[in-house]
Design an enzyme around this catalytic site. Structure first.
Site, mmCIF file in Angstrom:
data_model
loop_
_atom_site.group_PDB
_atom_site.id
_atom_site.type_symbol
_atom_site.label_atom_id
_atom_site.label_comp_id
_atom_site.label_asym_id
_atom_site.label_seq_id
_atom_site.Cartn_x
_atom_site.Cartn_y
_atom_site.Cartn_z
ATOM 1 N N ASP A 20 0.848 -1.183 0.000
ATOM 2 C CA ASP A 20 0.000 0.000 0.000
ATOM 3 C C ASP A 20 0.890 1.242 0.000
ATOM 4 O O ASP A 20 2.102 1.164 0.242
ATOM 5 C CB ASP A 20 -0.893 -0.040 1.238
ATOM 6 N N ASP A 22 -0.284 5.268 0.823
ATOM 7 C CA ASP A 22 -0.517 6.311 1.818
ATOM 8 C C ASP A 22 -0.600 5.695 3.205
ATOM 9 O O ASP A 22 -1.392 4.782 3.448
ATOM 10 C CB ASP A 22 -1.803 7.079 1.493
ATOM 11 N N ASP A 239 -1.851 -0.313 5.984
ATOM 12 C CA ASP A 239 -2.126 0.280 7.291
ATOM 13 C C ASP A 239 -3.606 0.253 7.650
ATOM 14 O O ASP A 239 -3.950 0.469 8.817
ATOM 15 C CB ASP A 239 -1.630 1.726 7.340
#
Length: 381
Positions: A20, A22, A239
């Site tokens: 991922d 961001d 996240d």
């Protein structure tokens, strides 16, 4: 893991990483400390790497330039977007050259073009089908000539664009959405995301689209195709529990939940997410990883011991690496949840773990044992 077995780094079991962006590699315009270097070390060690993003508004080349400027290894082909997954879904169903409404940012139109389809801007769809024998303009598409809608996020999408999409969807054309994230995080807070705009069209048309981005499997399947690695030898890193970690599970991938982004330890109690690994940062993928083990009075991870008692977490005198404390604490809380303890109580107890993460965030991912409270319940912090 048998007793006495030295812990191995998480990455030891994998050939490929679906990463991922961001909250994992960068936050806004800034790199997460140490993340670019950690990714370069993975690649230098022979691990294959792709970046998977739900952001359909940007083209992959732009994302790759940003990553490279931050020091992360990245080329255009290393970026897999939900727009590409959506275009691939449509290309599997429609003949090459089919006209598709590109509702969203530049990434949507580019993905359609590269998949062999013809992107049509909403402004270039006629108000009505031309009459028989009417003049046809090559730059304008009649509604009947557009066979599908690919909807992704775009900052310049207008009310008129949504009206055009609604008109096509009412005619029954195929509808694919890149992702259904309800919100988009911005420096000042949460803005409506693509999922909010999908809901707008769904309310108007009485239909729902096929969704290809996280947490749905198609984006991960496209990432696997790009990597060329087997699913059992590929790990997804992210996240967000509800998208990255849930999506990995839906696609049959192991996952590493990185605590540098949006979700913290207490958020795990609101989900049924089961990350394979819980790490403070990307660098921990290459460090020995202690797995929580059940003991008579609670959970041990490395030298850290944690138990759940009287609606609070109790951290043992040994202290330990902060992530060992967090993993043992999460294991204790999940066990309590499985026994029927109310989520609100568990979230309150988990705040001590949130604070351990917030107080100790750095690139090393480690906190000296002295910095971890001894036998201190969550309610006293």
């Amino acid at each position: 893991m048998p007793p006495g077995t030295p812990p191995q780094p998480p990455i030891a079991g994998y050939d490929g990483v679906v990463c991922d962006l961001d909250g994992v590699v960068y936050r806004g315009d800034e790199a997460v400390p140490g993340a670019p270097r950690s990714l370069q070390q993975l690649v230098d060690g022979g691990v294959r790497l792709v970046y998977a993003t739900n952001n359909a508004s940007r083209v992959p080349a732009e994302v790759a330039r940003q990553l490279a400027a931050l020091g992360a290894p990245a080329t255009e082909s290393d970026v897999v977007s939900s727009a590409q997954a959506g275009a691939a879904r449509l290309a599997a169903d429609l003949p090459a050259g089919t006209r598709v409404l590109a509702l969203g940012g530049p990434g949507v139109a580019e993905a359609l073009s590269r998949a062999g389809l013809v992107p049509v801007r909403p402004a270039d769809v006629m108000a009505e089908d031309p009459p028989a024998g009417g003049v046809a303009y090559p730059e304008v598409a009649a509604p009947g000539d557009v066979s599908a809608v690919l909807q992704g996020f775009g900052r310049n999408v207008t009310v008129a664009d949504f009206e055009t999409a609604a008109r096509l969807l009412t005619r029954g054309v195929q509808w694919v959405a890149t992702n259904d994230d309800a919100t988009l995080p911005l420096p000042w807070g949460q803005s409506p995301g693509n999922g909010a705009y999908v809901d707008l069209l769904a309310a108007a048309t009485g239909r729902r689209p096929d969704v290809v981005g996280k947490p749905h499997p198609p984006l991960y399947r496209l990432a696997l195709d790009r990597l060329g690695t087997a699913a059992v030898r590929t790990i997804a890193v992210g996240d967000r529990l509800a998208t990255d970690i849930a999506g990995a599970r839906a696609a049959g991938l192991d996952s590493a939940w990185v605590l540098t982004g949006v979700d913290g330890p207490s958020d795990l109690l609101d989900t049924d997410a089961t990350p394979t690994f819980v790490v403070a940062s990307l660098s921990e993928l290459q460090r020995p990883y202690a797995v929580p083990q059940r003991e008579a009075l609670g959970w041990r991870c490395g030298v850290a011991t944690v138990s759940y008692s009287d609606e609070q977490l109790v951290i043992g005198h040994e202290g330990g690496d902060r992530m060992e404390v967090v993993r043992a604490g999460l294991a204790a809380l999940v066990e309590a949840r499985e026994r029927g303890t109310a989520t609100d109580q568990l979230r309150h107890a988990a705040r001590v773990l949130d604070r351990i993460i917030e107080d100790g965030r750095d690139d090393s991912g480690r906190t000296p044992a002295a910095d971890v409270p001894d036998e201190e319940p969550a309610s006293n912090r």
